[in-house]
Design an enzyme around this catalytic site. Structure first.
Site, mmCIF file in Angstrom:
data_model
loop_
_atom_site.group_PDB
_atom_site.id
_atom_site.type_symbol
_atom_site.label_atom_id
_atom_site.label_comp_id
_atom_site.label_asym_id
_atom_site.label_seq_id
_atom_site.Cartn_x
_atom_site.Cartn_y
_atom_site.Cartn_z
ATOM 1 N N ASN A 89 144.731 23.093 -23.937
ATOM 2 C CA ASN A 89 145.395 24.271 -23.496
ATOM 3 C C ASN A 89 144.685 25.286 -22.444
ATOM 4 O OD1 ASN A 89 147.196 26.941 -23.962
ATOM 5 N ND2 ASN A 89 145.131 27.606 -24.621
ATOM 6 N N SER A 141 152.619 22.393 -17.267
ATOM 7 C CA SER A 141 153.449 23.483 -16.778
ATOM 8 C C SER A 141 154.934 23.098 -16.054
ATOM 9 C CB SER A 141 152.778 24.313 -15.778
ATOM 10 O OG SER A 141 153.481 25.463 -14.933
ATOM 11 N N TYR A 154 147.304 24.494 -8.512
ATOM 12 C CA TYR A 154 147.912 24.677 -10.090
ATOM 13 C C TYR A 154 148.512 23.502 -10.229
ATOM 14 C CZ TYR A 154 149.565 26.603 -14.144
ATOM 15 O OH TYR A 154 149.973 26.798 -15.536
ATOM 16 N N ALA A 156 149.096 20.756 -8.841
ATOM 17 C CA ALA A 156 148.462 19.435 -8.757
ATOM 18 C C ALA A 156 147.864 19.247 -10.034
ATOM 19 C CB ALA A 156 147.408 19.265 -7.626
ATOM 20 N N LYS A 158 148.266 20.400 -12.914
ATOM 21 C CA LYS A 158 149.297 20.245 -14.060
ATOM 22 C C LYS A 158 150.142 18.975 -14.130
ATOM 23 C CE LYS A 158 148.179 23.957 -16.289
ATOM 24 N NZ LYS A 158 147.579 23.913 -17.720
HETATM 25 N N1 LIG Z 1 151.735 31.834 -19.052
HETATM 26 C C1 LIG Z 1 152.630 31.093 -18.301
HETATM 27 O O1 LIG Z 1 153.583 31.492 -17.964
HETATM 28 C C2 LIG Z 1 152.284 29.618 -18.390
HETATM 29 C C3 LIG Z 1 153.281 28.805 -17.947
HETATM 30 C C4 LIG Z 1 152.988 27.523 -18.022
HETATM 31 C C5 LIG Z 1 151.915 26.928 -18.308
HETATM 32 N N2 LIG Z 1 151.011 27.544 -18.740
HETATM 33 C C6 LIG Z 1 149.770 26.914 -19.595
HETATM 34 O O2 LIG Z 1 149.530 27.228 -20.644
HETATM 35 C C7 LIG Z 1 148.008 27.345 -20.817
HETATM 36 C C8 LIG Z 1 147.766 28.723 -21.811
HETATM 37 O O3 LIG Z 1 148.156 29.620 -20.653
HETATM 38 P P1 LIG Z 1 148.149 31.188 -21.209
HETATM 39 O O4 LIG Z 1 149.160 31.861 -20.502
HETATM 40 O O5 LIG Z 1 148.086 31.470 -22.582
HETATM 41 O O6 LIG Z 1 146.656 31.534 -20.589
HETATM 42 P P2 LIG Z 1 145.762 32.984 -20.994
HETATM 43 O O7 LIG Z 1 146.595 34.163 -21.659
HETATM 44 O O8 LIG Z 1 145.133 33.412 -19.441
HETATM 45 O O9 LIG Z 1 144.983 32.340 -21.798
HETATM 46 C C9 LIG Z 1 143.897 31.394 -21.404
HETATM 47 C C10 LIG Z 1 142.896 30.777 -22.585
HETATM 48 O O10 LIG Z 1 141.925 29.803 -22.031
HETATM 49 C C11 LIG Z 1 140.618 30.743 -22.143
HETATM 50 N N3 LIG Z 1 139.931 30.350 -20.965
HETATM 51 C C12 LIG Z 1 140.530 30.516 -19.563
HETATM 52 N N4 LIG Z 1 139.410 30.228 -18.640
HETATM 53 C C13 LIG Z 1 138.618 29.647 -19.426
HETATM 54 C C14 LIG Z 1 137.432 28.939 -19.164
HETATM 55 N N5 LIG Z 1 136.835 28.758 -17.571
HETATM 56 N N6 LIG Z 1 136.690 28.390 -19.949
HETATM 57 C C15 LIG Z 1 136.797 28.457 -21.273
HETATM 58 N N7 LIG Z 1 138.024 29.017 -21.707
HETATM 59 C C16 LIG Z 1 138.782 29.531 -20.807
HETATM 60 C C17 LIG Z 1 140.838 32.178 -22.249
HETATM 61 O O11 LIG Z 1 139.732 32.845 -22.807
HETATM 62 P P3 LIG Z 1 138.392 33.421 -21.865
HETATM 63 O O12 LIG Z 1 139.037 34.059 -20.557
HETATM 64 O O13 LIG Z 1 137.542 34.102 -22.718
HETATM 65 O O14 LIG Z 1 137.566 32.191 -21.413
HETATM 66 C C18 LIG Z 1 141.910 32.176 -23.111
HETATM 67 O O15 LIG Z 1 141.849 32.164 -24.408
HETATM 68 C C19 LIG Z 1 147.363 27.254 -19.703
HETATM 69 O O16 LIG Z 1 146.909 25.839 -19.695
HETATM 70 C C20 LIG Z 1 148.302 27.635 -18.549
HETATM 71 O O17 LIG Z 1 148.157 26.882 -17.288
HETATM 72 C C21 LIG Z 1 151.223 28.862 -18.752
#
Ligand SMILES: NC(=O)c1ccc[n+]([C@@H]2O[C@H](COP(=O)([O-])OP(=O)(O)OC[C@H]3O[C@@H](n4cnc5c(N)ncnc54)[C@H](OP(=O)(O)O)[C@@H]3O)[C@@H](O)[C@H]2O)c1
Length: 244
Positions: A89, A141, A154, A156, A158
């Protein structure tokens, strides 16, 4: 000591979708192991309620540190003697025109969004192959399915996860392991906190179901994928039809 409970690894479980996935798996009675760079009140509460780590394990790991990611997976296997499921994730939402994006940021996005997911899958498979059972879910994504200006790198990373999903599913299916991807549309989290109201309205206008998806929609889909052996190598778009 070996446990009878299911052990699920979820990367990036401190907030956003990862937090919702962690809570869902704990509510289901599973043991959950997760990492993020830093702790927060959600992680602190779970740790203080379970200081021995009987049901919850967290480590401070930067997912771009591939040795750290590998060691995390091995620690979980050593501790609980099994890994039943992995949800890749953790991800970073790199945004900007490609010509304006630094090579360092490109490298970090590729390492976290793709390489660490591969390393974690490889490590978890050591436990899964021994048991001849397991599930891997890669959080991709909608940007893997549709092009968007400013999201080339991004997208690429995903889209690469979808290739990983299909080929790994063929590879480990005979050993009883499923590999699937979820391609969420936009949902509210810190990652999209920068969107303006006008951008949100545009996304909703372009979505057939006229709503952004929620973390609960994705959690429900992950729960379903973890429950079935009949689906593997597939990508489920959970996006209200945005990618139609
Ligand atoms: N939000 C959207 O609209 C959306 C849409 C499609 C797909 N996604 C995908 O869904 C997934 C979750 O997204 P989200 O929106 O829930 O993200 P988020 O709110 O930014 O949370 C990201 C999580 O990953 C951790 N993280 C980030 N960078 C990290 C690193 N370098 N090492 C270890 N942990 C790390 C963060 O904790 P720390 O910062 O403490 O490390 C946090 O727990 C991602 O893969 C994202 O690409 C999101």
């Amino acid at each position: 000591m070996r446990t009878d409970k299911r052990v699920v690894i979820i990367s990036g479980g401190s907030r956003g979708l990862g937090q919702a996935l962690v809570q869902d798996r704990l509510d289901a009675g599973d043991i959950v192991a997760t990492f993020s760079r830093s702790s927060n009140s959600f992680i602190d509460q779970l740790r203080s309620a379970d200081p021995e780590g009987a049901r919850f394990h967290w480590e401070a790991i930067d997912g771009t540190d591939l040795d750290g990611v590998r060691t995390f997976g091995m620690n979980v296997l050593r501790r609980y003697k099994r890994i039943d499921a992995l949800i890749n994730n953790a991800g970073v939402g790199l945004e900007g025109l490609l010509t304006m994006t630094s090579e360092r940021d490109i490298h970090l996005a590729l390492t976290l969004n793709l390489e660490s997911a591969i390393v974690l899958a490889r490590t978890c498979l050591k436990g899964m192959l021994a048991e001849r059972r397991g599930s891997i879910i890669n959080i991709s994504s909608v940007n893997a399915l549709r092009g968007h200006k400013g999201l080339a790198v991004y997208s690429a990373t995903k889209a690469a996860l979808l290739g990983l999903t299909r080929s790994l599913a063929s590879e480990v299916g005979p050993q009883g392991i499923t590999v699937n991807a979820i391609a969420p549309g936009f949902f509210e989290s810190e990652m999209v906190g920068h969107l303006t109201d006008a951008q949100r309205a545009r996304i909703i206008r372009r979505t057939p179901m006229r709503a952004m998806c929620t973390t609960q929609d994705i959690v429900d889909t992950a729960r379903f994928l973890l429950s079935t052996r009949a689906i593997t190598g597939q990508t489920l778009a959970v996006d209200g039809g945005f990618s139609c």
